[in-house]
Scaffold this motif. Structure first.
Motif, short mmCIF file in Angstrom:
data_model
loop_
_atom_site.label_atom_id
_atom_site.label_comp_id
_atom_site.label_asym_id
_atom_site.label_seq_id
_atom_site.Cartn_x
_atom_site.Cartn_y
_atom_site.Cartn_z
N LEU A 86 -8.68 -0.71 -9.77
CA LEU A 86 -9.38 -1.31 -8.64
C LEU A 86 -10.07 -2.61 -9.05
O LEU A 86 -9.98 -3.63 -8.35
CB LEU A 86 -10.41 -0.33 -8.08
CG LEU A 86 -9.89 0.86 -7.29
CD1 LEU A 86 -11.02 1.83 -6.99
CD2 LEU A 86 -9.25 0.39 -5.99
N TYR A 103 0.85 -1.20 0.00
CA TYR A 103 0.00 0.00 0.00
C TYR A 103 0.88 1.25 0.00
O TYR A 103 0.71 2.17 -0.81
CB TYR A 103 -0.92 0.00 1.22
CG TYR A 103 -1.55 1.35 1.51
CD1 TYR A 103 -2.66 1.78 0.79
CD2 TYR A 103 -1.03 2.20 2.50
CE1 TYR A 103 -3.23 3.03 1.04
CE2 TYR A 103 -1.59 3.44 2.76
CZ TYR A 103 -2.70 3.84 2.03
OH TYR A 103 -3.25 5.07 2.27
N SER A 155 -5.19 2.53 -4.44
CA SER A 155 -6.06 3.09 -5.48
C SER A 155 -7.39 3.54 -4.87
O SER A 155 -7.96 4.56 -5.28
CB SER A 155 -6.31 2.07 -6.59
OG SER A 155 -5.12 1.77 -7.27
N GLY A 156 -7.89 2.76 -3.92
CA GLY A 156 -9.14 3.14 -3.25
C GLY A 156 -8.99 4.45 -2.50
O GLY A 156 -9.88 5.31 -2.54
N PRO A 171 -2.23 -7.22 -4.82
CA PRO A 171 -3.52 -6.64 -5.21
C PRO A 171 -4.25 -5.96 -4.06
O PRO A 171 -4.96 -4.96 -4.27
CB PRO A 171 -4.32 -7.83 -5.75
CG PRO A 171 -3.66 -9.04 -5.17
CD PRO A 171 -2.21 -8.67 -5.06
N VAL A 172 -4.11 -6.48 -2.84
CA VAL A 172 -4.76 -5.82 -1.70
C VAL A 172 -4.12 -4.45 -1.47
O VAL A 172 -4.82 -3.47 -1.20
CB VAL A 172 -4.67 -6.70 -0.44
CG1 VAL A 172 -5.12 -5.93 0.79
CG2 VAL A 172 -5.53 -7.96 -0.62
N ALA A 198 -7.52 -5.28 -9.62
CA ALA A 198 -6.93 -5.80 -8.38
C ALA A 198 -7.81 -6.85 -7.73
O ALA A 198 -7.31 -7.84 -7.18
CB ALA A 198 -6.68 -4.64 -7.40
N VAL A 199 -9.12 -6.66 -7.78
CA VAL A 199 -10.04 -7.67 -7.23
C VAL A 199 -9.89 -8.98 -8.00
O VAL A 199 -9.80 -10.07 -7.41
CB VAL A 199 -11.50 -7.17 -7.29
CG1 VAL A 199 -12.45 -8.27 -6.87
CG2 VAL A 199 -11.68 -5.95 -6.39
N ASN A 233 -10.24 3.64 -11.32
CA ASN A 233 -11.27 2.62 -11.08
C ASN A 233 -10.96 1.32 -11.81
O ASN A 233 -11.25 0.23 -11.30
CB ASN A 233 -12.64 3.14 -11.52
CG ASN A 233 -13.18 4.21 -10.58
OD1 ASN A 233 -12.67 4.40 -9.48
ND2 ASN A 233 -14.20 4.93 -11.03
N THR A 240 -2.81 -2.68 -3.80
CA THR A 240 -3.33 -1.86 -4.90
C THR A 240 -4.73 -1.35 -4.57
O THR A 240 -5.05 -0.17 -4.80
CB THR A 240 -3.38 -2.67 -6.21
OG1 THR A 240 -2.06 -3.11 -6.53
CG2 THR A 240 -3.91 -1.83 -7.35
N LEU A 241 -5.57 -2.24 -4.06
CA LEU A 241 -6.93 -1.84 -3.69
C LEU A 241 -6.92 -0.73 -2.65
O LEU A 241 -7.65 0.26 -2.76
CB LEU A 241 -7.71 -3.05 -3.16
CG LEU A 241 -8.26 -4.02 -4.20
CD1 LEU A 241 -8.80 -5.27 -3.50
CD2 LEU A 241 -9.37 -3.36 -5.01
#
Length: 443
Positions: free
Chosen positions: A292, A38, A180-181, A173-174, A295-296, A289, A176-177
């Motif tokens: 995001l 992160y 980016s979130g 990816p978490v 990443a999921v 977006n 990134t979430l």
């Protein structure tokens, strides 16, 4: 491509690995790594959307963007140095203390970025301090990933290493979430508020997240395989030197195997976000977006690829990931060039899924390329030399836009090249895997 032979342990002192402990350690490694990624990924998004305007404002827009990406790349250049430093600590003192130091360094550096005055306030000192903090981030991440993967693998039974190493990879990816979130939320602010203070909030969040990550890391037990090395007095004297002397061929294979997972990711996220927003004129929110959503999807691909690696081997999975990504490179950029939000989201998602095939298993592949006494150093060096090489790819791809008259073919060529190199690394990596001897699995 030889490597030092490990001293066999006696049955009385053979390291005991618990399946229950393996899951606990891997989950702790995942949480800590997610929070570290992160911190690290925030900089990539900010380089594309913020730093070019607020920290390099004495330059024209193209030069400012190149300068922002150059600062982004500084973090990658520092990562091999971090691998040397923390590889030494991890292979001589312990995996656990190295991971505690790295998480403190990156958390503090990231939080301080959120407190930096911009160019308009202090002039040239602003980008200089930004580069210094990015350097600290790079040093810390240079030791983080190799240590987290080594801990997860060395706590796991051999036949389940693929899934536990992949669990650490879900941290990407978490991360990134989360990053980016956080930016997606602050981008909802009016532009003047975002520039004045909104962009700082995701960086300042690193301070409380550091406390969470540190609490989790403190509870992780030292690797039983490393404890056995110390008991048998088999720890390497200068681990990095022995990697270069005895395992240089394996190191080359490790770099190739990790190249796509690192470089391909940043091509499809950092570069594409910048390319879409700054060159194609697509709304910034659409680009963020899309990352995001990707990443999921990446989380599920990581789990799937880790399980497949347990059946067919991480090297084969890496090879096929490289081949498939190379074949898809030009079609993906053709979709992005349509400027359609749906097509861009599809391209970024598919691109990330393909890159993830190789990335998901790189922890298992690299860990099994090196014997335990050199593992932390070998894994960290291989991954971070790949990172130092590929961290400047967004900069190179952006520079190529001036040659290609803003056409995307240059970026596609770069993606094809690193895909081929990783496929080669996977092919040889599968044939060079080593196993830890005399381990007792206590379920």
């Amino acid at each position: 491509m030889s490597h030092p032979q490990e001293h066999p342990s006696s049955s009385a002192t053979a390291p005991k690995i618990s399946g229950a402990d393996a899951g606990k350690v891997a989950r702790a490694a995942f949480v800590g790594t997610a929070l570290e990624w992160y911190d690290y990924f925030l900089f990539g998004t900010a380089a594309a959307l913020v730093f070019n305007r607020l920290f390099f404002t004495d330059l024209d827009p193209n030069a400012a963007l190149l300068a922002a990406f150059a600062t982004f790349g500084v973090g990658f250049a520092a990562r091999p140095l971090g691998a040397l430093l923390f590889g030494y600590i991890g292979d001589k003192v312990g995996r656990r203390p190295a991971l505690l130091i790295t998480i403190v360094m990156i958390g503090i550096a990231t939080g301080l970025i959120g407190l930096l005055p911009d160019f308009g306030s202090i002039g040239l000192a602003a980008p200089i301090m930004l580069a210094v903090l990015r350097l600290v981030q790079g040093l810390a991440v240079g030791g983080e990933w190799g240590g987290a993967v080594t801990m997860a693998v060395e706590h796991a039974p051999a036949e389940k290493r693929g899934r536990f190493a992949a669990l650490v990879q879900i941290g990407s990816p978490v991360g990134t979430l989360l990053s980016s979130g956080a930016f997606a939320v602050v981008l909802l602010l009016p532009p003047e508020s975002f520039d004045a203070w909104g962009w700082r909030l995701p960086f300042l969040l690193a301070f409380p997240l550091l406390l969470i990550a540190l609490y989790i890391r403190v509870k992780v037990e030292e690797s039983p395989i490393f404890k056995d090395l110390l008991a048998e007095e088999e720890a390497a004297k200068v681990p990095a030197f022995e990697v270069f002397r005895y395992a240089w061929g394996r190191l080359i294979v490790a770099v190739l195997g990790a190249l796509l997972g690192v470089g391909g990711f940043y091509m499809i996220t950092t570069f594409v976000v910048s390319y879409g927003a700054n060159t194609l004129g697509v709304d910034r929110q659409v680009m963020v977006n899309a990352t995001l959503i990707a990443a999921v999807a990446q989380i599920f691909m990581t789990i799937f690829a880790g399980r497949v690696a347990e059946r067919v081997g991480p090297g084969r999975v890496t090879m096929w990931g490289g081949i498939l990504t190379g074949l898809a490179a030009f079609p993906l950029f053709m979709l992005i060039d349509t400027r359609s939000p749906l097509a861009i989201t599809l391209a970024i998602t598919v691109g990330i899924l393909l890159v993830t095939i190789a990335y998901a298993v790189s922890g298992a592949l690299l860990a099994e390329l090196f014997p335990a006494k050199l593992r932390y150093s070998g894994v960290a060096l291989g991954y971070n030399i790949a990172g130092a090489t590929s961290g400047f790819l967004p900069l190179i791809a952006t520079a190529m836009l001036t040659i290609s008259n803003n056409a995307s073919w240059g970026a596609a060529v770069i993606l094809v090249a690193i895909s081929i190199l990783t496929a080669i690394g996977g092919f040889f990596g599968e044939r060079l895997r080593v196993t830890d001897k005399n381990i007792v699995v206590d379920d």
